[in-house]
Design a protein around this motif. Structure first.
Motif, mmCIF file in Angstrom:
data_model
loop_
_atom_site.group_PDB
_atom_site.id
_atom_site.type_symbol
_atom_site.label_atom_id
_atom_site.label_comp_id
_atom_site.label_asym_id
_atom_site.label_seq_id
_atom_site.Cartn_x
_atom_site.Cartn_y
_atom_site.Cartn_z
ATOM 1 N N PHE A 24 31.862 58.697 49.816
ATOM 2 C CA PHE A 24 32.671 59.789 49.288
ATOM 3 C C PHE A 24 32.562 59.869 47.769
ATOM 4 C CE2 PHE A 24 35.208 59.516 53.324
ATOM 5 C CZ PHE A 24 34.890 60.791 53.773
ATOM 6 N N ALA A 25 32.561 58.737 47.103
ATOM 7 C CA ALA A 25 32.423 58.737 45.641
ATOM 8 C C ALA A 25 31.076 59.332 45.227
ATOM 9 C CB ALA A 25 32.577 57.319 45.097
ATOM 10 N N MET A 26 30.044 59.008 45.977
ATOM 11 C CA MET A 26 28.713 59.550 45.677
ATOM 12 C C MET A 26 28.693 61.071 45.855
ATOM 13 S SD MET A 26 25.634 58.922 44.655
ATOM 14 C CE MET A 26 25.888 57.174 44.566
ATOM 15 N N LEU A 27 29.468 61.564 46.797
ATOM 16 C CA LEU A 27 29.491 63.003 47.069
ATOM 17 C C LEU A 27 30.528 63.749 46.229
ATOM 18 C CD1 LEU A 27 29.135 62.935 50.957
ATOM 19 C CD2 LEU A 27 27.346 63.248 49.230
ATOM 20 N N ALA A 28 31.267 63.037 45.393
ATOM 21 C CA ALA A 28 32.312 63.645 44.583
ATOM 22 C C ALA A 28 31.743 64.238 43.299
ATOM 23 C CB ALA A 28 33.411 62.628 44.285
ATOM 24 N N ASP A 29 30.721 65.036 43.453
ATOM 25 C CA ASP A 29 30.065 65.677 42.315
ATOM 26 C C ASP A 29 29.500 67.009 42.808
ATOM 27 O OD1 ASP A 29 28.620 65.081 39.461
ATOM 28 O OD2 ASP A 29 27.323 66.226 40.814
ATOM 29 N N ALA A 30 29.836 68.095 42.141
ATOM 30 C CA ALA A 30 29.434 69.428 42.589
ATOM 31 C C ALA A 30 27.917 69.585 42.673
ATOM 32 C CB ALA A 30 30.034 70.494 41.685
ATOM 33 N N THR A 31 27.189 69.027 41.720
ATOM 34 C CA THR A 31 25.724 69.149 41.762
ATOM 35 C C THR A 31 25.161 68.423 42.970
ATOM 36 O OG1 THR A 31 25.598 69.396 39.367
ATOM 37 C CG2 THR A 31 23.582 68.709 40.501
ATOM 38 N N ARG A 32 25.677 67.247 43.275
ATOM 39 C CA ARG A 32 25.183 66.504 44.442
ATOM 40 C C ARG A 32 25.514 67.231 45.744
ATOM 41 N NH1 ARG A 32 27.514 61.200 42.145
ATOM 42 N NH2 ARG A 32 26.255 61.115 40.280
ATOM 43 N N VAL A 33 26.691 67.825 45.796
ATOM 44 C CA VAL A 33 27.047 68.607 46.991
ATOM 45 C C VAL A 33 26.086 69.783 47.129
ATOM 46 C CG1 VAL A 33 28.811 70.130 47.985
ATOM 47 C CG2 VAL A 33 29.453 67.883 47.088
ATOM 48 N N ARG A 34 25.789 70.454 46.033
ATOM 49 C CA ARG A 34 24.851 71.583 46.084
ATOM 50 C C ARG A 34 23.447 71.126 46.496
ATOM 51 N NH1 ARG A 34 28.362 73.333 41.730
ATOM 52 N NH2 ARG A 34 29.285 75.317 42.362
ATOM 53 N N ILE A 35 23.033 69.977 46.014
ATOM 54 C CA ILE A 35 21.724 69.432 46.402
ATOM 55 C C ILE A 35 21.690 69.178 47.905
ATOM 56 C CG2 ILE A 35 20.257 67.372 46.259
ATOM 57 C CD1 ILE A 35 21.019 67.263 43.229
ATOM 58 N N ILE A 36 22.735 68.586 48.437
ATOM 59 C CA ILE A 36 22.772 68.305 49.875
ATOM 60 C C ILE A 36 22.761 69.608 50.663
ATOM 61 C CG2 ILE A 36 24.240 67.386 51.729
ATOM 62 C CD1 ILE A 36 24.851 65.072 49.701
ATOM 63 N N LEU A 37 23.513 70.600 50.222
ATOM 64 C CA LEU A 37 23.495 71.896 50.898
ATOM 65 C C LEU A 37 22.098 72.509 50.861
ATOM 66 C CD1 LEU A 37 26.902 73.341 49.649
ATOM 67 C CD2 LEU A 37 26.329 72.666 52.000
ATOM 68 N N ALA A 38 21.413 72.371 49.735
ATOM 69 C CA ALA A 38 20.056 72.927 49.601
ATOM 70 C C ALA A 38 19.057 72.208 50.506
ATOM 71 C CB ALA A 38 19.599 72.857 48.146
ATOM 72 N N LEU A 39 19.281 70.917 50.757
ATOM 73 C CA LEU A 39 18.332 70.131 51.552
ATOM 74 C C LEU A 39 18.597 70.207 53.052
ATOM 75 C CD1 LEU A 39 18.025 66.944 49.322
ATOM 76 C CD2 LEU A 39 16.280 68.723 49.703
ATOM 77 N N ARG A 40 19.607 70.952 53.480
ATOM 78 C CA ARG A 40 19.917 71.031 54.916
ATOM 79 C C ARG A 40 18.751 71.547 55.744
ATOM 80 N NH1 ARG A 40 24.876 74.779 55.263
ATOM 81 N NH2 ARG A 40 23.536 75.754 53.735
ATOM 82 N N ASP A 41 17.972 72.459 55.177
ATOM 83 C CA ASP A 41 16.897 73.089 55.949
ATOM 84 C C ASP A 41 15.536 72.433 55.782
ATOM 85 O OD1 ASP A 41 18.670 74.968 57.008
ATOM 86 O OD2 ASP A 41 18.427 76.271 55.261
ATOM 87 N N GLY A 42 15.474 71.347 55.020
ATOM 88 C CA GLY A 42 14.193 70.669 54.868
ATOM 89 C C GLY A 42 13.973 70.161 53.465
ATOM 90 N N GLU A 43 12.789 69.613 53.265
ATOM 91 C CA GLU A 43 12.501 68.961 51.997
ATOM 92 C C GLU A 43 12.171 69.959 50.901
ATOM 93 O OE1 GLU A 43 9.346 66.307 53.100
ATOM 94 O OE2 GLU A 43 7.829 67.809 52.678
ATOM 95 N N LEU A 44 12.499 69.546 49.665
ATOM 96 C CA LEU A 44 12.249 70.372 48.490
ATOM 97 C C LEU A 44 11.837 69.481 47.322
ATOM 98 C CD1 LEU A 44 15.423 72.649 48.698
ATOM 99 C CD2 LEU A 44 13.076 73.353 49.205
ATOM 100 N N SER A 45 11.110 70.069 46.384
ATOM 101 C CA SER A 45 10.739 69.347 45.170
ATOM 102 C C SER A 45 11.900 69.394 44.180
ATOM 103 C CB SER A 45 9.508 69.993 44.534
ATOM 104 O OG SER A 45 9.837 71.284 44.037
ATOM 105 N N VAL A 46 11.833 68.545 43.168
ATOM 106 C CA VAL A 46 12.858 68.516 42.126
ATOM 107 C C VAL A 46 12.969 69.878 41.446
ATOM 108 C CG1 VAL A 46 13.511 67.491 39.913
ATOM 109 C CG2 VAL A 46 12.609 66.041 41.727
ATOM 110 N N ASN A 47 11.832 70.467 41.111
ATOM 111 C CA ASN A 47 11.859 71.750 40.404
ATOM 112 C C ASN A 47 12.501 72.845 41.257
ATOM 113 O OD1 ASN A 47 10.693 70.719 38.073
ATOM 114 N ND2 ASN A 47 8.622 71.126 38.793
ATOM 115 N N HIS A 48 12.184 72.861 42.534
ATOM 116 C CA HIS A 48 12.775 73.855 43.427
ATOM 117 C C HIS A 48 14.284 73.628 43.537
ATOM 118 C CE1 HIS A 48 12.192 76.319 47.370
ATOM 119 N NE2 HIS A 48 13.121 76.811 46.611
ATOM 120 N N LEU A 49 14.692 72.376 43.690
ATOM 121 C CA LEU A 49 16.120 72.057 43.731
ATOM 122 C C LEU A 49 16.817 72.457 42.434
ATOM 123 C CD1 LEU A 49 16.048 68.610 45.523
ATOM 124 C CD2 LEU A 49 17.339 70.622 46.277
#
Length: 123
Positions: A24-49
């Motif tokens: 939960f502490a690891m997920l307590a960051d808006a950017t990390r939550v957005r990254i996880i939401l972005a990765l739901r559909d598959g892998e992405l590069s850093v630049n795309h993220l």
């Protein structure tokens, strides 16, 4: 460990409670939550993220490094490019449930009820 004597991970006495708090502490960051939401559909590069979450590549790389250390994301290298993906479905489900809870806090008719999103099965 014998399956018949294995302690349930969801009991108050669970040895996993402290580790769950770290997740939960690891997920307590808006950017990390957005990254996880972005990765739901598959892998992405850093630049795309970085484009998706509207942050610099350097900032996204630092967040990804933390998520990788926590084993929430994994990598695949293709030449000089590194692609990130969710290690399993659990972080995505946690984030989705948190979003659903936030919808309930803001409205009497949350969007996930209107769209017919099934509630998770009780365990």
């Amino acid at each position: 460990m014998n399956a018949d004597t294995q302690q349930c991970g969801r009991s108050p006495e669970s040895p996993y409670v402290e580790l769950a708090v770290e997740v939960f502490a690891m997920l307590a960051d808006a950017t990390r939550v957005r990254i996880i939401l972005a990765l739901r559909d598959g892998e992405l590069s850093v630049n795309h993220l970085a484009d998706i979450v509207d942050k610099s590549s350097a900032a996204v790389s630092q967040h990804l490094a933390k998520l990788r250390l926590a084993r929430i994301v994994s990598t695949r290298q293709d030449g000089t490019r590194v692609f990130y993906r969710l290690t399993d479905e659990h972080a995505s489900r946690l984030v989705s449930e948190a979003i659903f809870q936030a919808e309930h806090a803001l409205t009497n008719a949350p969007g996930h009820h209107a769209t017919g999103t099934p509630a998770p099965a009780p365990r």
